[in-house]
Design a protein around this motif. Structure first.
Motif, PDB file in Angstrom:
ATOM      1  N   ARG A  97       0.852  -1.192   0.000  1.00 18.99           N
ATOM      2  CA  ARG A  97       0.000   0.000   0.000  1.00 18.99           C
ATOM      3  C   ARG A  97       0.885   1.239   0.000  1.00 18.99           C
ATOM      4  NH1 ARG A  97      -4.356   0.051   4.728  1.00 18.99           N
ATOM      5  NH2 ARG A  97      -5.174   1.822   3.541  1.00 18.99           N
ATOM      6  N   ALA A  98       0.488   2.229  -0.768  1.00 17.67           N
ATOM      7  CA  ALA A  98       1.106   3.551  -0.716  1.00 17.67           C
ATOM      8  C   ALA A  98       0.093   4.488  -0.076  1.00 17.67           C
ATOM      9  CB  ALA A  98       1.481   4.034  -2.106  1.00 17.67           C
ATOM     10  N   LEU A  99       0.479   5.099   1.026  1.00 19.78           N
ATOM     11  CA  LEU A  99      -0.415   5.979   1.762  1.00 19.78           C
ATOM     12  C   LEU A  99       0.044   7.431   1.639  1.00 19.78           C
ATOM     13  CD1 LEU A  99      -0.676   3.938   5.104  1.00 19.78           C
ATOM     14  CD2 LEU A  99      -2.267   3.886   3.168  1.00 19.78           C
ATOM     15  N   VAL A 100      -0.905   8.326   1.696  1.00 22.00           N
ATOM     16  CA  VAL A 100      -0.580   9.752   1.759  1.00 22.00           C
ATOM     17  C   VAL A 100      -1.274  10.354   2.973  1.00 22.00           C
ATOM     18  CG1 VAL A 100      -0.285   9.963  -0.733  1.00 22.00           C
ATOM     19  CG2 VAL A 100      -2.505  10.468   0.281  1.00 22.00           C
ATOM     20  N   ALA A 101      -0.631  11.351   3.551  1.00 23.68           N
ATOM     21  CA  ALA A 101      -1.241  12.149   4.606  1.00 23.68           C
ATOM     22  C   ALA A 101      -1.529  13.526   4.030  1.00 23.68           C
ATOM     23  CB  ALA A 101      -0.313  12.261   5.808  1.00 23.68           C
ATOM     24  N   GLU A 102      -2.737  13.981   4.235  1.00 21.76           N
ATOM     25  CA  GLU A 102      -3.147  15.300   3.762  1.00 21.76           C
ATOM     26  C   GLU A 102      -3.345  16.244   4.939  1.00 21.76           C
ATOM     27  OE1 GLU A 102      -5.663  14.701  -0.334  1.00 21.76           O
ATOM     28  OE2 GLU A 102      -6.721  14.404   1.558  1.00 21.76           O
ATOM     29  N   ALA A 103      -2.900  17.467   4.772  1.00 23.20           N
ATOM     30  CA  ALA A 103      -3.167  18.531   5.730  1.00 23.20           C
ATOM     31  C   ALA A 103      -4.028  19.566   5.024  1.00 23.20           C
ATOM     32  CB  ALA A 103      -1.876  19.162   6.235  1.00 23.20           C
ATOM     33  N   ASP A 104      -5.278  19.640   5.423  1.00 21.50           N
ATOM     34  CA  ASP A 104      -6.231  20.545   4.770  1.00 21.50           C
ATOM     35  C   ASP A 104      -6.218  20.359   3.259  1.00 21.50           C
ATOM     36  OD1 ASP A 104      -6.926  21.595   7.241  1.00 21.50           O
ATOM     37  OD2 ASP A 104      -5.437  23.197   7.118  1.00 21.50           O
ATOM     38  N   GLY A 105      -6.157  19.111   2.823  1.00 19.37           N
ATOM     39  CA  GLY A 105      -6.234  18.788   1.400  1.00 19.37           C
ATOM     40  C   GLY A 105      -4.912  18.756   0.675  1.00 19.37           C
ATOM     41  N   GLU A 106      -3.817  19.166   1.317  1.00 22.90           N
ATOM     42  CA  GLU A 106      -2.495  19.160   0.692  1.00 22.90           C
ATOM     43  C   GLU A 106      -1.727  17.905   1.109  1.00 22.90           C
ATOM     44  OE1 GLU A 106       1.802  21.526   1.056  1.00 22.90           O
ATOM     45  OE2 GLU A 106       0.031  22.228   2.139  1.00 22.90           O
ATOM     46  N   VAL A 107      -1.117  17.208   0.151  1.00 23.11           N
ATOM     47  CA  VAL A 107      -0.316  16.036   0.463  1.00 23.11           C
ATOM     48  C   VAL A 107       0.974  16.483   1.126  1.00 23.11           C
ATOM     49  CG1 VAL A 107       0.952  14.067  -0.485  1.00 23.11           C
ATOM     50  CG2 VAL A 107      -1.297  14.653  -1.409  1.00 23.11           C
ATOM     51  N   VAL A 108       1.172  16.051   2.384  1.00 18.64           N
ATOM     52  CA  VAL A 108       2.349  16.477   3.145  1.00 18.64           C
ATOM     53  C   VAL A 108       3.204  15.306   3.619  1.00 18.64           C
ATOM     54  CG1 VAL A 108       1.212  18.583   3.938  1.00 18.64           C
ATOM     55  CG2 VAL A 108       1.094  16.506   5.349  1.00 18.64           C
ATOM     56  N   GLY A 109       2.684  14.076   3.476  1.00 13.55           N
ATOM     57  CA  GLY A 109       3.426  12.909   3.932  1.00 13.55           C
ATOM     58  C   GLY A 109       3.098  11.693   3.109  1.00 13.55           C
ATOM     59  N   THR A 110       4.026  10.731   3.090  1.00 13.58           N
ATOM     60  CA  THR A 110       3.838   9.500   2.319  1.00 13.58           C
ATOM     61  C   THR A 110       4.311   8.312   3.141  1.00 13.58           C
ATOM     62  OG1 THR A 110       6.056   9.448   1.321  1.00 13.58           O
ATOM     63  CG2 THR A 110       4.377  10.776   0.204  1.00 13.58           C
ATOM     64  N   ALA A 111       3.819   7.141   2.790  1.00 17.63           N
ATOM     65  CA  ALA A 111       4.278   5.903   3.424  1.00 17.63           C
ATOM     66  C   ALA A 111       4.253   4.782   2.402  1.00 17.63           C
ATOM     67  CB  ALA A 111       3.407   5.544   4.624  1.00 17.63           C
ATOM     68  N   GLN A 112       5.323   3.988   2.401  1.00 15.62           N
ATOM     69  CA  GLN A 112       5.389   2.743   1.639  1.00 15.62           C
ATOM     70  C   GLN A 112       5.221   1.612   2.641  1.00 15.62           C
ATOM     71  OE1 GLN A 112       9.399   3.984   0.423  1.00 15.62           O
ATOM     72  NE2 GLN A 112       8.847   3.281  -1.623  1.00 15.62           N
TER      73      GLN A 112
END
Length: 310
Positions: free
Chosen positions: A52-67
């Motif tokens: 899985r590739a995950l993203v973290a959004e802050a108020d709709g902006e992608v600010v983090g990722t995870a593999q």
């Protein structure tokens, strides 16, 4: 108050994969990442990896990722991995914590018994890992070589019986390169042993990967058989990276890997690439010596962390 949420990467959305790649490049500039390479890696991951590739959004902006996934090529089951990167300008919002919690819960559900994570070697990142119960293991360095302004060792003629070829010469039958890659990968130092046995998946994951440059990938051939090689990745613009460099056991100590890598770097510079990157496990003495000979300098450092779970 900033709202943080975590979701799966939308691999069919070029804007989403571009945002994911941008965060990766900002957090670890030595890692090549493009929108196309991110999408390809997700869409062609081995099914047993449960990737899985995950993203973290802050108020709709992608600010983090995870593999996130399971090391399906390890002979020891239950080896999970999660590599988390947050944009340097967006740290402290809680994105990393939410990504880690989401990834850990998913891996536990998928049967992982050990969680491995590469953590940037900074006090903040190491403290983050320690708070979550991870202990430091091994160290690896990202190295950089200035191809545009730096010097390279002069090209040397191959010794008698040795021929330098590109990966493009093996397009009709790359299986000999698979065998060489599998042998050298098995001898790499690391916490998780890898065994390459799935040729079809290697073709998809390695041979057809969009970052792989078949013309710059260089192979030293002895008596018609690949004996040493260096895989060349490029971003299609100015950056080159060594994906893997190794020598078959029967031919080690002859300088063949150095010969292949030097030829590849010279051709990369001639093709207009300005920077070359590579990664080195701190315990891989032979490759440390080779990269020092080329003039690579330490650019960044990561520390492998591990946590066991019930």
């Amino acid at each position: 108050m900033t709202e943080i949420r975590v979701r799966d990467l939308r691999t069919a959305d070029p804007e989403d994969t571009a945002a994911y790649a941008a965060v990766r490049r900002a957090a670890v500039p030595a890692l090549l990442a493009t929108a196309a390479s991110v999408a390809y890696s997700c869409e062609h991951a081995h099914p047993d990896a449960r990737y899985r590739a995950l993203v973290a959004e802050a108020d709709g902006e992608v600010v983090g990722t995870a593999q996130v996934g399971i090391a399906q090529d390890s002979p020891e089951p239950g080896q999970g991995f999660l590599n988390i990167y947050v944009h340097p300008r967006r740290c402290g919002l809680g994105a990393g914590s939410l990504l880690a919690r989401t990834a850990e819960e998913y891996l536990a559900h998928e049967g992982a018994t050990a969680l491995y994570s590469w953590v940037l070697d900074t006090p903040r990142n190491r403290a983050f890992a320690a708070r979550r119960g991870y202990r430091a293991s091994r160290t690896a360095h990202f190295l950089r070589l200035d191809l545009a302004r730096g010097g390279l060792p002069p090209l040397a003629d191959p010794p008698p019986g040795v021929e330098l070829r590109s990966a493009a010469d093996f397009r009709d039958d790359p299986r000999p390169l698979f065998a060489l890659d599998a042998e050298t990968a098995a001898d790499e130092p690391g916490d998780v042993t890898a065994e390459f046995t799935d040729y079809a998946h290697w073709l998809t994951e390695t041979w057809r990967h969009p970052l792989l440059d078949h013309e710059l990938t260089t192979v030293a051939v002895v008596d018609g058989e690949p004996a040493a090689f260096t895989l060349a990745h490029t971003d299609g613009a100015s950056r080159y990276a060594s994906g893997m460099t190794g020598t078959a056991r029967a031919h080690r100590g002859r300088g063949l890997a150095k010969l292949a890598k030097n030829a590849s770097l010279h051709r990369a510079r001639a093709a207009g690439f300005a920077e070359a990157f590579t990664g080195n496990d701190s315990e891989n003495g032979p490759m440390v010596a080779i990269n020092q000979w080329f003039g690579y300098e330490t650019y960044d450092t990561e520390v492998r962390h591990v946590r066991t779970i019930a």
